[in-house]
Design a protein around this motif. Structure first.
Motif, PDB file in Angstrom:
ATOM      1  N   LYS A   1      43.968 -27.122  -7.927  1.00  0.00           N
ATOM      2  CA  LYS A   1      42.582 -27.198  -7.462  1.00  0.00           C
ATOM      3  C   LYS A   1      41.800 -28.246  -8.254  1.00  0.00           C
ATOM      4  CE  LYS A   1      42.334 -22.441  -5.801  1.00  0.00           C
ATOM      5  NZ  LYS A   1      41.693 -21.116  -5.948  1.00  0.00           N
ATOM      6  N   GLU A   2      41.276 -29.208  -7.542  1.00  0.00           N
ATOM      7  CA  GLU A   2      40.332 -30.182  -8.104  1.00  0.00           C
ATOM      8  C   GLU A   2      39.264 -30.348  -7.033  1.00  0.00           C
ATOM      9  OE1 GLU A   2      38.579 -32.699  -8.501  1.00  0.00           O
ATOM     10  OE2 GLU A   2      38.664 -33.168 -10.629  1.00  0.00           O
ATOM     11  N   VAL A   3      38.298 -29.446  -7.057  1.00  0.00           N
ATOM     12  CA  VAL A   3      37.368 -29.308  -5.944  1.00  0.00           C
ATOM     13  C   VAL A   3      35.965 -29.749  -6.370  1.00  0.00           C
ATOM     14  CG1 VAL A   3      36.415 -27.735  -4.241  1.00  0.00           C
ATOM     15  CG2 VAL A   3      38.718 -27.349  -5.115  1.00  0.00           C
ATOM     16  N   SER A   4      35.341 -30.548  -5.553  1.00  0.00           N
ATOM     17  CA  SER A   4      33.956 -30.942  -5.824  1.00  0.00           C
ATOM     18  C   SER A   4      33.232 -31.184  -4.506  1.00  0.00           C
ATOM     19  CB  SER A   4      33.903 -32.194  -6.707  1.00  0.00           C
ATOM     20  OG  SER A   4      34.651 -33.241  -6.145  1.00  0.00           O
ATOM     21  N   GLY A   5      31.946 -31.175  -4.577  1.00  0.00           N
ATOM     22  CA  GLY A   5      31.122 -31.430  -3.401  1.00  0.00           C
ATOM     23  C   GLY A   5      30.144 -32.549  -3.699  1.00  0.00           C
ATOM     24  N   VAL A   6      29.284 -32.824  -2.748  1.00  0.00           N
ATOM     25  CA  VAL A   6      28.262 -33.840  -2.959  1.00  0.00           C
ATOM     26  C   VAL A   6      27.034 -33.489  -2.124  1.00  0.00           C
ATOM     27  CG1 VAL A   6      29.214 -35.325  -1.136  1.00  0.00           C
ATOM     28  CG2 VAL A   6      27.721 -36.312  -2.870  1.00  0.00           C
ATOM     29  N   THR A   7      25.888 -33.659  -2.724  1.00  0.00           N
ATOM     30  CA  THR A   7      24.620 -33.609  -1.992  1.00  0.00           C
ATOM     31  C   THR A   7      23.885 -34.907  -2.270  1.00  0.00           C
ATOM     32  OG1 THR A   7      24.432 -31.207  -2.216  1.00  0.00           O
ATOM     33  CG2 THR A   7      22.426 -32.414  -1.675  1.00  0.00           C
ATOM     34  N   CYS A   8      23.559 -35.618  -1.213  1.00  0.00           N
ATOM     35  CA  CYS A   8      22.756 -36.841  -1.353  1.00  0.00           C
ATOM     36  C   CYS A   8      21.378 -36.567  -0.759  1.00  0.00           C
ATOM     37  CB  CYS A   8      23.426 -38.025  -0.652  1.00  0.00           C
ATOM     38  SG  CYS A   8      24.933 -38.570  -1.485  1.00  0.00           S
ATOM     39  N   PHE A   9      20.359 -36.971  -1.483  1.00  0.00           N
ATOM     40  CA  PHE A   9      18.998 -36.558  -1.180  1.00  0.00           C
ATOM     41  C   PHE A   9      18.276 -37.563  -0.284  1.00  0.00           C
ATOM     42  CE2 PHE A   9      20.005 -35.052  -5.555  1.00  0.00           C
ATOM     43  CZ  PHE A   9      20.158 -33.707  -5.236  1.00  0.00           C
ATOM     44  N   PRO A  10      17.803 -37.126   0.891  1.00  0.00           N
ATOM     45  CA  PRO A  10      17.005 -38.023   1.747  1.00  0.00           C
ATOM     46  C   PRO A  10      15.777 -38.554   1.025  1.00  0.00           C
ATOM     47  CG  PRO A  10      17.621 -36.026   2.939  1.00  0.00           C
ATOM     48  CD  PRO A  10      17.991 -35.797   1.504  1.00  0.00           C
ATOM     49  N   GLU A  11      15.284 -37.777   0.058  1.00  0.00           N
ATOM     50  CA  GLU A  11      14.113 -38.199  -0.711  1.00  0.00           C
ATOM     51  C   GLU A  11      14.402 -39.440  -1.557  1.00  0.00           C
ATOM     52  OE1 GLU A  11      14.199 -33.569  -0.843  1.00  0.00           O
ATOM     53  OE2 GLU A  11      15.616 -35.237  -0.725  1.00  0.00           O
ATOM     54  N   MET A  12      15.699 -39.766  -1.687  1.00  0.00           N
ATOM     55  CA  MET A  12      16.079 -40.902  -2.533  1.00  0.00           C
ATOM     56  C   MET A  12      16.960 -41.888  -1.774  1.00  0.00           C
ATOM     57  SD  MET A  12      16.687 -39.324  -6.350  1.00  0.00           S
ATOM     58  CE  MET A  12      16.732 -40.982  -7.042  1.00  0.00           C
ATOM     59  N   SER A  13      16.567 -42.177  -0.529  1.00  0.00           N
ATOM     60  CA  SER A  13      17.302 -43.213   0.198  1.00  0.00           C
ATOM     61  C   SER A  13      17.035 -44.557  -0.459  1.00  0.00           C
ATOM     62  CB  SER A  13      16.882 -43.252   1.665  1.00  0.00           C
ATOM     63  OG  SER A  13      15.523 -43.593   1.790  1.00  0.00           O
ATOM     64  N   TYR A  14      17.950 -45.514  -0.241  1.00  0.00           N
ATOM     65  CA  TYR A  14      17.873 -46.818  -0.913  1.00  0.00           C
ATOM     66  C   TYR A  14      16.546 -47.509  -0.603  1.00  0.00           C
ATOM     67  CZ  TYR A  14      19.461 -51.375  -2.604  1.00  0.00           C
ATOM     68  OH  TYR A  14      19.600 -52.567  -3.282  1.00  0.00           O
ATOM     69  N   ASN A  15      16.225 -47.669   0.671  1.00  0.00           N
ATOM     70  CA  ASN A  15      14.897 -48.089   1.130  1.00  0.00           C
ATOM     71  C   ASN A  15      14.861 -47.973   2.648  1.00  0.00           C
ATOM     72  OD1 ASN A  15      15.939 -50.526   2.300  1.00  0.00           O
ATOM     73  ND2 ASN A  15      15.786 -51.539   0.306  1.00  0.00           N
ATOM     74  N   SER A  16      13.728 -48.262   3.250  1.00  0.00           N
ATOM     75  CA  SER A  16      13.549 -48.049   4.689  1.00  0.00           C
ATOM     76  C   SER A  16      14.401 -48.999   5.531  1.00  0.00           C
ATOM     77  CB  SER A  16      12.073 -48.220   5.067  1.00  0.00           C
ATOM     78  OG  SER A  16      11.602 -49.516   4.695  1.00  0.00           O
ATOM     79  N   THR A  17      14.817 -50.117   4.955  1.00  0.00           N
ATOM     80  CA  THR A  17      15.654 -51.054   5.706  1.00  0.00           C
ATOM     81  C   THR A  17      17.064 -50.514   5.906  1.00  0.00           C
ATOM     82  OG1 THR A  17      14.401 -52.880   4.723  1.00  0.00           O
ATOM     83  CG2 THR A  17      16.494 -53.436   5.779  1.00  0.00           C
ATOM     84  N   TYR A  18      17.510 -49.673   4.968  1.00  0.00           N
ATOM     85  CA  TYR A  18      18.846 -49.091   5.033  1.00  0.00           C
ATOM     86  C   TYR A  18      18.718 -47.565   4.945  1.00  0.00           C
ATOM     87  CZ  TYR A  18      19.761 -53.917   3.719  1.00  0.00           C
ATOM     88  OH  TYR A  18      19.769 -55.289   3.664  1.00  0.00           O
ATOM     89  N   PRO A  19      18.227 -46.928   6.025  1.00  0.00           N
ATOM     90  CA  PRO A  19      17.888 -45.502   5.957  1.00  0.00           C
ATOM     91  C   PRO A  19      19.066 -44.582   5.676  1.00  0.00           C
ATOM     92  CG  PRO A  19      17.841 -46.307   8.223  1.00  0.00           C
ATOM     93  CD  PRO A  19      17.966 -47.513   7.350  1.00  0.00           C
ATOM     94  N   GLN A  20      20.294 -45.025   6.010  1.00  0.00           N
ATOM     95  CA  GLN A  20      21.458 -44.185   5.748  1.00  0.00           C
ATOM     96  C   GLN A  20      21.922 -44.265   4.299  1.00  0.00           C
ATOM     97  OE1 GLN A  20      24.352 -45.796   8.532  1.00  0.00           O
ATOM     98  NE2 GLN A  20      24.245 -43.936   9.746  1.00  0.00           N
TER      99      GLN A  20
END
Length: 554
Positions: free
Chosen positions: A332-351
């Motif tokens: 077992k080598e288990v991990s997850g990820v949460t990426c925060f919409p509040e910290m998007s790179y900028n409005s030009t690259y919303p994803q």
């Protein structure tokens, strides 16, 4: 040169053509049984399979560490870093590759362009995923990828994140904002899938010769500025090896810039100071980019009921179950990820995400001396760790993916055996401190949620040298102190940046060719112009794309 994720992939694909002869050189040696065990990834970084590159003393970070610095992990073994890493398989989102093109001006590097080269290698064992997403995933490639079974703590973390409004999202990063778990390069028996196992151990190609313990020390370049071979240090002797067609450098994010500069390819002012004849004046070693994250030991939460998680101990029972029954905590080598919409790179690259957290359970070993050895004040850290020895904690790996600070790699001397000068310049741009604090605060909302309080609680003592606030334990001043005391930069890239012209600081063009020198390509993560925190899948893709361009005479 180099058997990491990119170099091995390039070599194996070229050797599929029986008319091509390939010599693959690796500075390290063979893997061992430890490399097969997913739960032993942290043990491997303490061996000679890791380059352990030292960095220079930092002014704004690593303040808790001796000399304000640490060593950087890079694989020195067949398989490179894929043999010692956390086995995460993550591709990044379409906006990531759009930003590549916008920054550098290169063409044919969109997500649509690179997706076929991810798919070519992929052998995804998640049948539901392959069935439901046939345009984005497949089985049948060489590199096995699985969706691992998650433990109880991570399962409840996902529940808590959903309760706080973070949606469930794609594990391959197409739409990263939200929570998911990370796929792993692990085979059906639970063994690590390093790129060397995939392309070197499982194949027999007479036209592909591989030599280990062979350090490439110089690229041989003739008077016409053509790469004609390499110089190799092997068994205390120097050899010269000549190439009939091309020399391909895949020596890692640190090794590749170092090798180019030793060969006269790099910034002329720097090379002239070392009396290295300049072959091509390029910004080699500049534009070193990286993610940065809070160390796993810094903001940790004790798991209240330890029976909910199995300890990955090196016991006879666990080893027997792993290798014979293909079961138990060692697989077992288990991990997850949460990426925060509040910290998007900028409005030009919303994803495009910038602030994320990588939740995972972490076993705290009983070797207290080893735990505290890197710190300036080991006695204080002994007090911090002592209550949690031989227990499993839930770590908060908060990070920022795309730091504004930029580092540099330089030569220390003309001696190829001497380590280069590596300065990440971590937090030279103070905005990175504020961004990482914001990422930590968003992460803490999940870790300290009502739901998670049933399962975890903060460590008893505050971080040595940092003082929490009475009104708000995890206040901004406390978090800023933590960030500067105990934050790591990881996965350097960019020292041989891709681009359309040397005037834009580029070292290689969109076909990986080095400017100013013919018959020479650099194909690995050092060409990447936009940082990411999960690099293995991208490095394999780079290898596939590079081989495609060579075979098709780009």
């Amino acid at each position: 040169m180099g058997t990491g994720s990119s170099g091995t992939t390039v070599a194996a694909r070229l050797a599929e053509n029986s008319k091509i002869s390939v010599l693959l050189l690796e500075a390290g040696g063979n893997q061992n049984l430890y490399n097969d065990v997913p739960a032993f990834d942290s043990k491997l970084t303490a061996t000679d399979q890791n380059w352990n590159y030292p960095i220079v003393s930092q002014n704004y970070s690593y303040l808790a560490y001796v000399d304000n610095r640490v060593n950087i992990q890079q694989g020195r073994v067949f398989g490179g870093s894929s043999a010692i890493n956390s086995m995460n398989y993550y591709r990044e989102c379409p906006d990531y590759y759009r930003l590549w093109s916008d920054i550098t001006g290169v063409k044919n590097w969109s997500f649509a362009d690179v997706l076929p080269f991810f798919l070519k290698t992929e052998n995804n064992l998640d049948n539901d995923l392959v069935f439901n997403e046939p345009m984005y995933h497949r089985s049948g490639g060489e590199l096995t990828v699985i969706t691992p079974a998650i433990d109880v703590i991570l399962k409840n973390y996902i529940i808590a994140s959903k309760q706080l409004g973070y949606k469930w999202t794609h594990m391959d990063g197409r739409n990263p904002m939200g929570t998911t778990y990370i796929q792993k390069t692990i085979d059906s028996n639970g063994y690590r899938e390093s790129i060397a196992k995939v392309f070197l151990e499982n194949r027999s190609q007479k036209n592909l010769r591989v030599l280990g313990n062979s350090l490439v020390t110089k690229i041989l370049i003739n008077h016409k500025k053509q790469a004609i071979g390499v110089e190799v240090y092997r068994k205390a002797k120097i050899y010269q090896v000549f190439a009939k067609k091309e020399v391909i450098i895949s020596a890692g994010a640190i090794g590749s810039p170092k090798l180019l500069m030793l060969s006269g390819i790099g910034p002329s002012d720097h090379l002239k100071k070392l009396n290295i004849p300049v072959v091509s004046d390029l910004k080699v070693g500049y534009n070193m980019i990286y993610p940065s994250l809070v160390d796993s030991n810094t903001i940790s939460f004790d798991i209240i009921n330890q029976s909910l998680v199995e300890k990955p101990l090196e016991t006879f029972k666990n080893i027997y179950n792993f290798f014979v029954n293909h079961s138990g905590p060692l697989r077992k080598e288990v991990s997850g990820v949460t990426c925060f919409p509040e910290m998007s790179y900028n409005s030009t690259y919303p994803q495009l995400s910038n602030g994320c957290v990588l939740p995972r359970t972490s076993y705290i070993d009983t070797d207290l001396d080893a735990l505290v050895a890197p710190y300036k004040h080991p006695d204080q850290w002994r007090q911090y760790f002592r209550p949690y020895l031989n227990r499993t904690s839930f770590s908060l790996f908060a990070l920022i993916k795309r730091t504004k600070s930029v580092g540099r790699i330089q030569l220390a001397s003309i001696d190829p055996l001497e380590e280069p000068i590596i300065d990440p310049c971590l937090f030279c741009d103070k905005n990175d401190i504020d961004d990482l604090v914001k990422s930590i605060k968003l992460s803490l909302k999940i870790y300290t949620s009502t739901h998670m309080k049933k399962y975890i609680k903060p460590f008893k003592y505050p971080i040595p040298g940092c003082t929490p606030c009475l009104h708000n334990y995890f206040c901004d001043t406390y978090l800023k102190c933590i960030v500067q005391a105990n934050t790591h930069w990881i996965l350097p890239m960019g020292g041989c940046r891709i681009g359309v012209s040397p005037k834009s600081d580029a070292v290689v063009d969109e076909n990986f060719k080095v400017f100013g020198v013919s018959n020479l390509r650099v194909i690995n993560s050092c060409i990447i112009p936009v940082a990411t925190e999960q690099i293995n899948a991208i490095s394999v893709m780079i290898g596939e794309y590079g081989a495609h361009k060579i075979i098709n005479n780009f």
